[in-house]
Design a protein around this motif. Structure first.
Motif, short mmCIF file in Angstrom:
data_model
loop_
_atom_site.label_atom_id
_atom_site.label_comp_id
_atom_site.label_asym_id
_atom_site.label_seq_id
_atom_site.Cartn_x
_atom_site.Cartn_y
_atom_site.Cartn_z
N ASP A 166 0.84 -1.19 0.00
CA ASP A 166 0.00 0.00 0.00
C ASP A 166 0.88 1.25 0.00
O ASP A 166 1.62 1.51 0.94
N ALA A 167 0.78 2.04 -1.08
CA ALA A 167 1.64 3.21 -1.21
C ALA A 167 1.24 4.33 -0.23
O ALA A 167 2.02 5.23 0.02
N ALA A 168 0.02 4.24 0.31
CA ALA A 168 -0.43 5.29 1.22
C ALA A 168 0.14 5.08 2.62
O ALA A 168 0.13 5.99 3.45
N ALA A 169 0.62 3.87 2.88
CA ALA A 169 1.15 3.57 4.22
C ALA A 169 2.46 4.31 4.46
O ALA A 169 3.02 4.92 3.55
N GLY A 170 2.94 4.26 5.68
CA GLY A 170 4.18 4.94 6.02
C GLY A 170 5.37 4.30 5.33
O GLY A 170 5.32 3.14 4.93
N TYR A 171 6.42 5.08 5.19
CA TYR A 171 7.61 4.53 4.56
C TYR A 171 8.87 5.12 5.18
O TYR A 171 8.81 6.11 5.91
N LEU A 172 9.99 4.48 4.87
CA LEU A 172 11.29 4.90 5.38
C LEU A 172 12.04 5.58 4.24
O LEU A 172 11.93 5.16 3.10
N ARG A 173 12.80 6.62 4.56
CA ARG A 173 13.56 7.30 3.51
C ARG A 173 15.05 7.30 3.83
O ARG A 173 15.46 7.03 4.95
N VAL A 174 15.83 7.63 2.81
CA VAL A 174 17.27 7.75 2.99
C VAL A 174 17.55 9.10 3.65
O VAL A 174 16.96 10.11 3.28
N HIS A 175 18.45 9.11 4.62
CA HIS A 175 18.78 10.35 5.33
C HIS A 175 19.50 11.33 4.39
O HIS A 175 20.34 10.91 3.60
N PRO A 176 19.17 12.65 4.47
CA PRO A 176 19.82 13.63 3.58
C PRO A 176 21.33 13.66 3.68
O PRO A 176 22.02 14.07 2.74
N LEU A 216 24.00 6.65 11.63
CA LEU A 216 23.30 6.07 10.49
C LEU A 216 23.91 4.72 10.13
O LEU A 216 25.01 4.39 10.57
N ALA A 217 23.20 3.94 9.34
CA ALA A 217 23.71 2.63 8.94
C ALA A 217 23.10 2.23 7.61
O ALA A 217 22.08 2.77 7.18
N THR A 218 23.76 1.28 6.94
CA THR A 218 23.22 0.72 5.70
C THR A 218 22.84 -0.72 5.97
O THR A 218 23.62 -1.49 6.52
N LEU A 219 21.63 -1.06 5.58
CA LEU A 219 21.15 -2.43 5.79
C LEU A 219 21.27 -3.19 4.49
O LEU A 219 20.85 -2.69 3.44
N ARG A 220 21.87 -4.38 4.56
CA ARG A 220 21.96 -5.20 3.35
C ARG A 220 21.16 -6.47 3.54
O ARG A 220 21.39 -7.22 4.49
N LEU A 245 18.48 5.40 9.99
CA LEU A 245 18.90 5.48 11.39
C LEU A 245 19.27 4.10 11.89
O LEU A 245 18.64 3.11 11.50
N VAL A 246 20.27 4.03 12.76
CA VAL A 246 20.73 2.73 13.27
C VAL A 246 19.56 1.97 13.92
O VAL A 246 19.40 0.77 13.71
N ALA A 247 18.74 2.71 14.65
CA ALA A 247 17.62 2.06 15.34
C ALA A 247 16.67 1.42 14.32
O ALA A 247 16.22 0.27 14.51
N ASP A 248 16.41 2.13 13.22
CA ASP A 248 15.54 1.57 12.18
C ASP A 248 16.18 0.33 11.55
O ASP A 248 15.52 -0.67 11.31
N ALA A 249 17.47 0.44 11.27
CA ALA A 249 18.18 -0.68 10.64
C ALA A 249 18.12 -1.91 11.54
O ALA A 249 17.85 -3.03 11.07
N GLU A 250 18.35 -1.70 12.83
CA GLU A 250 18.34 -2.84 13.76
C GLU A 250 16.94 -3.44 13.88
O GLU A 250 16.78 -4.66 13.95
N GLN A 251 15.95 -2.56 13.88
CA GLN A 251 14.58 -3.06 13.96
C GLN A 251 14.23 -3.91 12.74
O GLN A 251 13.67 -5.00 12.87
N LEU A 252 14.61 -3.41 11.56
CA LEU A 252 14.34 -4.15 10.32
C LEU A 252 15.09 -5.48 10.32
O LEU A 252 14.54 -6.52 9.95
N ARG A 253 16.36 -5.44 10.77
CA ARG A 253 17.15 -6.68 10.80
C ARG A 253 16.51 -7.70 11.74
O ARG A 253 16.34 -8.86 11.38
N ASP A 254 16.14 -7.24 12.92
CA ASP A 254 15.57 -8.17 13.89
C ASP A 254 14.26 -8.75 13.39
O ASP A 254 13.98 -9.93 13.58
N TYR A 255 13.47 -7.92 12.70
CA TYR A 255 12.21 -8.44 12.16
C TYR A 255 12.48 -9.50 11.10
O TYR A 255 11.88 -10.57 11.12
N ALA A 256 13.43 -9.17 10.20
CA ALA A 256 13.76 -10.12 9.12
C ALA A 256 14.25 -11.44 9.71
O ALA A 256 13.80 -12.52 9.31
#
Lengths: 488, 118
Positions: free
Chosen positions: A346-356, A451-455, A469-480
């Motif tokens: 769903d494109a209307a849902a929230g999303y994550l962006r790359v930090h400036p 900041l961090a890069t998730l692969r 953000l590192v916190a976002d990256a860790e959250q995504l990693r842990d979920y995966a």
């Protein structure tokens, strides 16, 4: 099922022509500089035979004999659950490929196959010792052999997922019309074709140079000397001529590759047939798809035409082989092709962006640093002409800014979707359970800014989510990881 | 003369490369760490770019223990972990004592067998 496959057999006799043809091509590819020399040898010396001529001749004959013997020793059959191949002249080898391990069956017909009413089947099984077996068969035999193998692989997997909906055997989803083909050709990346042409041209020149000892670089020097004194109009003319030529070449490339394109749905998979002269066929079982991506260059994103790619296991290792992308001329086809994998998020849902901060880092490391380096080298050699190199940081600034602005990561319970691109657009849909391993990476600059890069590594390529953000990256990693480890 | 100079330059380049890779190995060594967890292997490495990689047991296809000539001299081995697809190892833990590497391999294999059959 016909029992004919149970008996050890050779390939049909007419397939020997294919073997000979391939050997000739191979020999020509290796020996053409020598042949050129031989034809251009000094007149009057014809009668004398050099020892190297005898040597080359003997080797060629040896290669021919070997390929004929290889052909006659190659035998195959199906024994129970396995495909058995026996081959080898000096060293006898026996390959056993379990049918259920076979990942993909390709059928290929080049012009010679079509002439001889043959087809080449190649079987991929990445898990076994020999990852690829190629067998040439009569066309109708090839069809029944393929069905036998595909059917067999299916029976084995039926217990895993028994789906009740019985599909018609084959349903054509779409074909490419002539205008579509033309649109595809016109919108191809002509710059790419231009550079391929350039590279090819230079390597051929280099080979020729070595073979006949003529210095083409002299010609180039003459050209460049004259270019300096000629008017801008002449340069413009040359540029337009090269562009036109590369357009023609890329259109021809597209027509050759995508002529006679048919995309159809078969039982538990997709079938792609394509190629104007060399007709190729590829089967993609739904359950082998690791992730799906579709992208368009700038021009194609305006039309819109997308090239969709089903990423299957080990695609990257089979680069030299046929990894076809599916041209999508109507956006709603994308949703249709995603039905067996995962629908778009769903494109209307929230999303994550790359930090400036990504832009700053990118311009520093990929723009200013190399520009400064090359500028010092360039200035010593060419003087102020080296100022052109300052265009590089400007380009990286624009590219990084566009990338940062366009990047989106959508997630839901089962899958994630990435939107990215610099001038064009690319979309990726990946199910969490198709991830093989996960890494979080941080450079010095990223560590300083939290900041961090998730692969996300898949069985094909990895997908990178840069500068979050590192916190976002860790959250995504842990979920995966949780998703993978709780699954089967 | 020119050829000699060229050799000289090449020699310096190689020397610089060797020295920098030597220091890079030492610097990255302090950050390197690994752990076997309940459901996965985790490996931390790198110096300029630091990376933490996680490989769940139920995605591991196979793993191998190799030791080269110099490794054997010091009783060391490296453990490589492979998942589906890629030809390269997903994780390579170098410089482990031989028995540790063997134990880790056996542990991972027993885990992967259990996870695959479950």
């Amino acid at each position: 099922m016909p029992e004919q496959w149970q008996i050890l057999r050779r390939q049909p006799g007419s397939a020997l022509f294919i073997v000979l043809y391939k050997t000739i091509i191979q020999l020509l590819r290796m020996l053409w500089p020598l042949l050129l020399l031989w034809f251009m040898r000094k007149p009057g010396n014809e009668a004398k035979i050099d020892p190297w001529e005898i040597g080359v001749g003997a080797i060629s004959i040896g290669v021919f004999l070997l390929s004929i013997l290889t052909f006659y020793t190659f035998r195959f059959c199906i024994q129970g659950e396995d495909l058995v191949v026996k081959k080898g002249v000096l060293v006898r080898r026996q390959i056993i490929m379990p049918l259920h391990r076979i990942q993909a069956v390709h059928v290929e017909e080049n012009w010679l196959h079509q002439l001889l009413d043959l087809a080449q089947i190649s079987l991929d099984s990445p898990g076994t010792e020999e990852t690829e077996v190629r067998i040439t068969l009569r066309k109708r035999d090839a069809e029944s052999f393929r069905q036998y193998i595909v059917g067999h692989a299916r029976v084995k997997q039926a217990s895993e997922a028994s789906e009740s909906n019985i599909k018609p055997k084959e349903e054509i989803l779409f074909q490419l019309s002539t205008p579509d083909l033309f649109k595809l050709g016109l919108s191809a990346n002509h710059l790419e074709a231009f550079f391929i042409m350039l590279a090819f041209g230079f390597s051929t020149l280099d080979n020729l140079e070595r073979a006949i000892n003529v210095e083409f670089s002299g010609v180039m020097r003459w050209l460049s000397d004259n270019a300096a004194s000629s008017t801008a109009a002449a340069l413009l003319f040359v540029a337009i001529a090269i562009l036109m030529l590369s357009m023609v070449i890329s259109i021809i490339r597209i027509v050759l590759q995508y002529g006679r394109f048919v995309f159809s749905e078969v039982d538990k998979g997709y079938r792609i047939q394509s190629g104007l002269i060399n007709l190729k066929e590829k089967l993609i079982p739904f359950r082998k798809v690791q992730y799906i991506s579709w992208k368009a260059n700038w021009l194609r994103s305006k039309l819109p035409i997308f090239m969709l790619h089903f990423h299957v296991i080990g695609d990257e290792n089979m680069r030299r082989k046929w990894t076809i992308k599916i041209p999508i001329t109507q956006p709603e086809f994308v949703d249709k092709l995603l039905t067996y994998y995962h629908p778009q998020l769903d494109a209307a849902a929230g999303y994550l962006r790359v930090h400036p901060k990504y832009i700053v880092r990118r311009v520093l490391l990929a723009g200013l640093l190399p520009a400064a380096l090359f500028f010092t080298i360039g200035y010593l050699n060419f003087g102020w002409m080296a100022l052109w190199l300052l265009l590089l940081p400007i380009y990286t600034l624009i590219a990084a800014w566009l990338f940062q602005r366009k990047f989106r990561l959508y997630t839901d319970a089962d899958a994630l979707q990435v939107h990215r691109g610099v001038f064009g657009k690319e979309y990726i849909v990946l199910r969490w359970e198709n991830i093989q391993s996960v890494a979080i990476r941080q450079g010095i600059y990223q560590r300083r800014h939290g900041l961090a890069t998730l692969r996300l590594y898949t069985a094909d390529k990895f997908i990178s989510i840069p500068f979050i953000l590192v916190a976002d990256a860790e959250q995504l990693r842990d979920y995966a990881i949780a998703k993978i480890e709780s699954g089967k | 003369m020119e050829a000699k100079l060229d050799h000289y330059h090449r020699g310096i380049a190689w020397l610089l490369f060797a020295i920098s890779s030597f220091f890079l190995t030492i610097l990255s060594f302090r950050y390197k760490a690994y752990a076997l967890r309940e459901h996965d292997v985790i490996y931390r490495s790198g110096w300029l770019v630091q990376s933490v990689r996680v490989c769940p047991f139920n995605r591991i296809q196979h793993c191998s223990v190799d030791s080269g000539v110099i490794d054997r001299r010091y009783g060391l081995s490296s453990l490589s972990v492979y998942t589906a697809g890629g030809a390269e190892a997903d994780m390579k833990l170098a410089g482990l004592p031989k028995d540790v590497a063997d134990d880790m391999r056996d542990f991972i294999l027993s885990k992967t067998n259990k996870e695959h059959s479950a």
